[in-house]
Design a protein around this motif. Structure first.
Motif, PDB file in Angstrom:
ATOM      1  N   UNK A 215     -19.344 122.746  46.827  1.00 19.82           N
ATOM      2  CA  UNK A 215     -19.093 122.715  45.384  1.00 19.82           C
ATOM      3  C   UNK A 215     -18.619 121.335  44.953  1.00 19.82           C
ATOM      4  N   UNK A 216     -17.836 120.686  45.798  1.00 20.16           N
ATOM      5  CA  UNK A 216     -17.365 119.331  45.488  1.00 20.16           C
ATOM      6  C   UNK A 216     -18.502 118.314  45.508  1.00 20.16           C
ATOM      7  N   UNK A 217     -19.604 118.684  46.137  1.00 22.60           N
ATOM      8  CA  UNK A 217     -20.769 117.803  46.171  1.00 22.60           C
ATOM      9  C   UNK A 217     -21.815 118.187  45.127  1.00 22.60           C
ATOM     10  N   UNK A 218     -21.564 119.294  44.403  1.00 22.36           N
ATOM     11  CA  UNK A 218     -22.593 119.859  43.527  1.00 22.36           C
ATOM     12  C   UNK A 218     -23.894 120.074  44.300  1.00 22.36           C
ATOM     13  N   UNK A 219     -23.741 120.638  45.505  1.00 23.60           N
ATOM     14  CA  UNK A 219     -24.899 120.877  46.362  1.00 23.60           C
ATOM     15  C   UNK A 219     -25.872 121.829  45.669  1.00 23.60           C
ATOM     16  N   UNK A 220     -27.096 121.382  45.534  1.00 25.28           N
ATOM     17  CA  UNK A 220     -28.086 122.137  44.760  1.00 25.28           C
ATOM     18  C   UNK A 220     -28.337 123.528  45.332  1.00 25.28           C
ATOM     19  N   UNK A 221     -28.499 123.629  46.649  1.00 23.64           N
ATOM     20  CA  UNK A 221     -28.809 124.925  47.255  1.00 23.64           C
ATOM     21  C   UNK A 221     -27.657 125.906  47.110  1.00 23.64           C
ATOM     22  N   UNK A 222     -26.427 125.407  47.219  1.00 27.70           N
ATOM     23  CA  UNK A 222     -25.275 126.284  47.050  1.00 27.70           C
ATOM     24  C   UNK A 222     -25.140 126.740  45.605  1.00 27.70           C
ATOM     25  N   UNK A 223     -25.344 125.838  44.674  1.00 27.09           N
ATOM     26  CA  UNK A 223     -25.216 126.196  43.262  1.00 27.09           C
ATOM     27  C   UNK A 223     -26.269 127.206  42.833  1.00 27.09           C
TER      28      UNK A 223
ATOM     29  N   UNK B 206     -26.959 129.786  44.379  1.00 26.71           N
ATOM     30  CA  UNK B 206     -26.419 131.105  44.692  1.00 26.71           C
ATOM     31  C   UNK B 206     -25.471 131.607  43.606  1.00 26.71           C
ATOM     32  N   UNK B 207     -25.085 130.728  42.680  1.00 26.37           N
ATOM     33  CA  UNK B 207     -24.119 131.064  41.645  1.00 26.37           C
ATOM     34  C   UNK B 207     -24.816 131.313  40.316  1.00 26.37           C
ATOM     35  N   UNK B 208     -24.125 131.998  39.449  1.00 29.49           N
ATOM     36  CA  UNK B 208     -24.641 132.246  38.099  1.00 29.49           C
ATOM     37  C   UNK B 208     -24.314 131.103  37.167  1.00 29.49           C
ATOM     38  N   UNK B 209     -23.130 130.504  37.359  1.00 30.00           N
ATOM     39  CA  UNK B 209     -22.673 129.496  36.409  1.00 30.00           C
ATOM     40  C   UNK B 209     -21.942 128.380  37.134  1.00 30.00           C
ATOM     41  N   UNK B 210     -22.371 127.141  36.887  1.00 32.69           N
ATOM     42  CA  UNK B 210     -21.698 125.952  37.405  1.00 32.69           C
ATOM     43  C   UNK B 210     -21.030 125.236  36.232  1.00 32.69           C
ATOM     44  N   UNK B 211     -19.703 125.214  36.187  1.00 31.58           N
ATOM     45  CA  UNK B 211     -19.024 124.595  35.044  1.00 31.58           C
ATOM     46  C   UNK B 211     -19.067 123.070  35.057  1.00 31.58           C
ATOM     47  N   UNK B 212     -19.692 122.480  36.079  1.00 31.38           N
ATOM     48  CA  UNK B 212     -19.770 121.011  36.184  1.00 31.38           C
ATOM     49  C   UNK B 212     -21.223 120.595  36.388  1.00 31.38           C
ATOM     50  N   UNK B 213     -22.063 120.778  35.378  1.00 31.21           N
ATOM     51  CA  UNK B 213     -23.493 120.510  35.549  1.00 31.21           C
ATOM     52  C   UNK B 213     -23.836 119.027  35.654  1.00 31.21           C
ATOM     53  N   UNK B 214     -22.997 118.171  35.090  1.00 32.63           N
ATOM     54  CA  UNK B 214     -23.334 116.743  35.039  1.00 32.63           C
ATOM     55  C   UNK B 214     -22.787 115.954  36.219  1.00 32.63           C
ATOM     56  N   UNK B 215     -21.592 116.282  36.648  1.00 33.04           N
ATOM     57  CA  UNK B 215     -20.960 115.586  37.771  1.00 33.04           C
ATOM     58  C   UNK B 215     -20.047 116.567  38.477  1.00 33.04           C
ATOM     59  N   UNK B 216     -19.909 116.447  39.791  1.00 34.07           N
ATOM     60  CA  UNK B 216     -19.079 117.412  40.530  1.00 34.07           C
ATOM     61  C   UNK B 216     -17.605 117.272  40.175  1.00 34.07           C
TER      62      UNK B 216
END
Length: 477
Positions: free
Chosen positions: A409-417, A419-429
């Motif tokens: 999550x700290x890397x904003x890893x694409x494959x991990x994200x 798996x989630x419904x919502x990423x509150x940090x779409x622009x930068x981790x």
């Protein structure tokens, strides 16, 4: 060889095979879409690291020869295509031996996936799919009548699934014996469905009736599978209806769906199917093969039967690495309260600063946002969401993969994200992430009317302290 086949069950076989093909398709699709973040080369629990310490005899898999994410994807998507072909009835267009090989390939492929899946593939329905998929190889196709022995083996699986689940309940939590478990279960189950709130709010006397009916279905009715028709069909139909009730009340991947398929295979569909088609003579080699498999299952059944009779019964256990004959069961104990791990991130340079803004990550299936009604995902299996439920029960259980999850999550890893419904940090981790433990409960009818919230939550404690990415990807080395 009239004793060997039961032509009247041709429709039961057909219905079962097509239902199994659907489950296979969902299982392979789940693997294809989720594996990179979970067990891929850069995943939370990488397959190469697992294979380096686990020998072939403990985990027979194609990936013992070589592993790459590309190869895993090829295996999973090949499984999807084969499942679709089986669903379309391609096996009926092939010679008997070729149809059997066609059914054997997805079993080998899925076995290869499960045996490297580690914690993410530790659920009872994985072994159930493999056991049932192995037996499906020997059911035959349109060339021969359904083998009596193979049909019996499917009933034997269904018996162990239901009876094992019934015994583990009676031997486990007291609330099953005093008929009160459903006071809590719909609220505290791993992944509630869209109707779970309403099931939870049913009158308590009805909950007690549900538990009593469940005991009858799991402890008495399974024995009727081995009685003459139409009693056996009635028992199987009752089991199927019970499983449909469970499907409506929660998300249990394909466990209930596959159990329904097993039940349908035990129903005599002759009144609907009419006269069976004309089958060719049964080859001797096929008879020998089915008899041999039946003997193998009989021998392998020793440990599962001993487990059923044991006071220390264990559930969802495989006794061999091929998952040929397994033990089953579910919810030997019931949680009275629901604890959820909520993951948050912040872009603040100092996470402890007053007024630091923490934003919450959204999961697809597990409860999070209070106003969001749970969704129906089963038979699709959201593996991360399921293990997040276990994390709330036991931090030690989650330790091997939870730290790597936060790091991604700290890397904003694409494959991990994905798996989630919502990423509150779409622009930068985020700069920091943390996890907090909350107690969740369903709202009352009045609270729902007043607030529109399906859930109410109360903070319990810190689950994981604020963490930053000081040394990127260190744990992968």
């Amino acid at each position: 060889m009239e004793w060997f086949t039961e032509p009247g069950y041709w429709l039961a076989r057909l219905v079962f095979q097509r239902a199994l093909a659907v489950v296979y398709l969902v299982a392979f699709l789940s693997a294809a879409l989720q594996f990179r973040a979970l067990i891929g080369e850069r995943g939370m629990l990488p397959v190469p690291r697992f294979l380096a310490r686990v020998p072939w005899r403990r985990a027979p898999t194609l990936f013992q020869l070589r592993y790459s994410d590309g190869l895993f994807a090829a295996v999973a998507w090949t499984g999807v295509l084969l499942s679709a072909a089986l669903l379309g009835g391609v096996d009926g267009l092939l010679p008997l031996w070729a149809a059997m090989l066609l059914w054997a390939v997805p079993w080998v492929l899925y076995l290869s996936i499960v045996n490297v899946g580690q914690t993410w593939y530790s659920f009872g329905w994985e072994s159930l799919l493999l056991e049932v998929g192995f037996l499906a190889v020997f059911l035959g196709n349109d060339e021969v009548g359904p083998p009596v022995l193979a049909l019996f083996l499917l009933r034997w699986v269904l018996f162990r699934v239901e009876f094992g689940a019934g015994l583990i309940k009676m031997r486990g939590d007291r609330c099953w014996r005093d008929l009160t478990c459903l006071y809590y279960h719909h609220e505290t189950q791993p992944m509630p469905g869209p109707l779970s709130w309403f099931f939870h709010r049913l009158p308590r006397p009805l909950h007690r009736v549900e538990v009593a009916a469940n005991h009858v279905t799991q402890l008495v009715v399974p024995f009727l599978l081995f009685t003459p028709q139409p009693v056996a069909s009635g028992a199987a139909a009752l089991m199927a209806l019970t499983q449909l009730w469970l499907i409506l009340s929660g998300n249990f991947a394909w466990l209930n769906w596959l159990t329904v398929a097993l039940a349908l295979s035990a129903i005599d569909w002759t009144p609907l199917a009419g006269a069976p088609p004309a089958f060719a003579g049964t080859p001797v080699w096929y008879v020998v093969l089915v008899v041999g498999v039946t003997a193998l299952v009989a021998v392998r059944s020793y440990r599962p039967v001993r487990n059923l009779l044991s006071r220390r019964q264990i559930m969802n256990t495989s006794f061999d690495p091929l998952h040929l004959v397994n033990s089953y069961g579910a919810f030997g104990s019931i949680s009275r309260i629901r604890t959820e791990v909520v993951v948050e991130g912040t872009t603040e340079p100092v996470p402890s600063a007053a007024g630091a803004a923490w934003r919450e990550y959204g999961f697809k299936g597990k409860p999070g946002e209070l106003r969001r009604l749970s969704r129906q995902f089963a038979p699709y299996h959201l593996r991360l969401d399921w293990l997040m439920w276990f994390a709330g029960l036991s931090p030690a259980y989650a330790r091997p993969w939870f730290g790597p999850f936060l790091e991604r999550l700290l890397e904003n890893d694409r494959d991990t994200l994905r798996l989630l419904r919502h990423n509150p940090f779409p622009d930068a981790p985020p700069t920091y992430v943390r996890a907090r433990l909350y107690r969740y409960r369903f709202t009352t009818w009045r609270e729902l009317r007043d607030t529109g919230a399906w859930w109410h939550r109360t903070y319990v404690r810190e689950f994981w302290p604020p963490t930053r990415l000081d040394t990127p990807a260190a744990h992968r080395r």
